[in-house]
Design an enzyme around this catalytic site. Structure first.
Site, short mmCIF file in Angstrom:
data_model
loop_
_atom_site.label_atom_id
_atom_site.label_comp_id
_atom_site.label_asym_id
_atom_site.label_seq_id
_atom_site.Cartn_x
_atom_site.Cartn_y
_atom_site.Cartn_z
N ALA A 153 -0.97 -6.78 1.04
CA ALA A 153 -2.33 -6.49 1.25
C ALA A 153 -3.15 -7.74 0.36
O ALA A 153 -2.59 -8.14 -0.63
CB ALA A 153 -2.79 -4.99 0.49
N GLY A 213 1.81 -4.39 1.95
CA GLY A 213 1.16 -3.84 3.19
C GLY A 213 1.89 -4.09 4.48
O GLY A 213 1.87 -3.72 5.52
N GLU A 226 4.54 -2.25 5.28
CA GLU A 226 4.04 -1.07 5.84
C GLU A 226 3.70 -0.79 7.05
O GLU A 226 3.61 -0.02 7.93
CB GLU A 226 3.13 -0.28 4.81
CG GLU A 226 3.78 0.07 3.43
CD GLU A 226 2.67 0.03 2.22
OE1 GLU A 226 2.82 1.15 1.72
OE2 GLU A 226 1.74 -0.77 1.93
N GLU A 272 5.16 -3.80 -4.86
CA GLU A 272 3.96 -3.53 -5.58
C GLU A 272 4.27 -3.41 -7.13
O GLU A 272 3.31 -3.29 -7.79
CB GLU A 272 3.27 -2.43 -4.96
CG GLU A 272 2.71 -2.45 -3.57
CD GLU A 272 3.71 -2.42 -2.46
OE1 GLU A 272 3.15 -2.12 -1.18
OE2 GLU A 272 5.07 -2.27 -2.73
#
Length: 257
Positions: free
Chosen positions: A65, A108, A111, A131
């Site tokens: 992200a 992300g 994911e 993360e």
């Protein structure tokens, strides 16, 4: 909508979505989320589209992200904006979605790949949830989907250490369906997508729905759900055509009815 972060094209019966923030290794920001979800909904409504592919670049599917976009946000801002909630829209797409992954699929990006119905990868693919090294944890379903796919122990190790998993290990653990060379990956993915799209759309969508239901309910309820969908298929013209074609030893001509 004028697309800024992705490129879309329809190749026969396939909607191809290519992440297009290459300078940031396709880091996922709010704009990209909006454009991906909007394009997926468009593909879902398009009667010509039978399957969807999401891919990135050779170097990165998506490396996480966009940290710069959220770094200064407070808890109140993240909570009230319900940051990342828009990604839940992927679960509402009825047509199959294939993630085609080369290079990094981290945070992300990992994911997003896991949200797709299955993953095809090149030998260069690397998956991870790093993360923890930023003082945070997965926030778009990584801890939940990984646990269901690869089990508690592997998921815990990945999320707590940030270790990256290569393509071979990802295939062995069930994250990846198949591995291809970098040179053939997208072409192979398109052939697989075209094969899926050649079948009855109602049957494909019901099969997808049934498999996804297995993650949401008990075995007995899942079996009942599968059986009812199976029964329902006998109200379709495609079931009659498919079985007739098999008996008559010819190719089926599905009309998606």
């Amino acid at each position: 909508m004028q697309l800024e972060t992705i490129v879309t094209e329809i190749d026969e019966c396939i909607m191809l979505i290519t992440l297009n923030r290459h300078k940031t290794l396709n880091a996922l920001n709010q704009k990209m989320a909006e454009e991906i979800i909007s394009s997926l909904r468009e593909a879902d409504k398009n009667e010509e589209v039978g399957c969807i592919i999401i891919t990135g670049s050779e170097k990165a599917f998506a490396a996480g992200a966009d940290i710069k976009e959220m770094r200064e946000n407070s808890f109140s801002e993240m909570y009230q904006l319900d940051w990342f909630a828009q990604w839940d829209g992927i679960s509402q797409i009825r047509k199959p979605i294939i993630a085609v992954v080369s290079g990094y699929a981290l945070g992300g990006g990992c994911e997003l790949a896991l949200m797709c119905d299955f993953i095809l990868a090149s030998k260069t693919a690397k998956f991870g949830q790093p993360e923890i090294s930023l003082g945070i944890m997965p926030g778009i379903g990584g801890s939940q989907r990984l646990s269901r796919i690869i089990g508690k122990s592997k998921a815990m190790e990945m999320c707590l250490t940030g270790r990256l998993m290569d393509a071979d290990e990802a295939e062995k653990t069930g994250i990846v369906a198949r591995i291809f060379t970098q040179e053939t990956l997208l072409d192979e993915a398109k052939e697989i997508a075209k094969k899926i799209a050649s079948f009855s759309k109602p049957a494909v969508q019901m099969a997808k729905e049934s498999i996804n239901r297995s993650y949401e309910t008990s075995l007995s309820e899942g079996l009942r759900f599968e059986r009812r969908l199976f029964h329902a298929m006998f109200s379709t013209a495609d079931q009659k055509e498919g079985m007739s074609a098999f008996i008559e030893k010819r190719e089926a001509n599905f009309t998606n009815k």
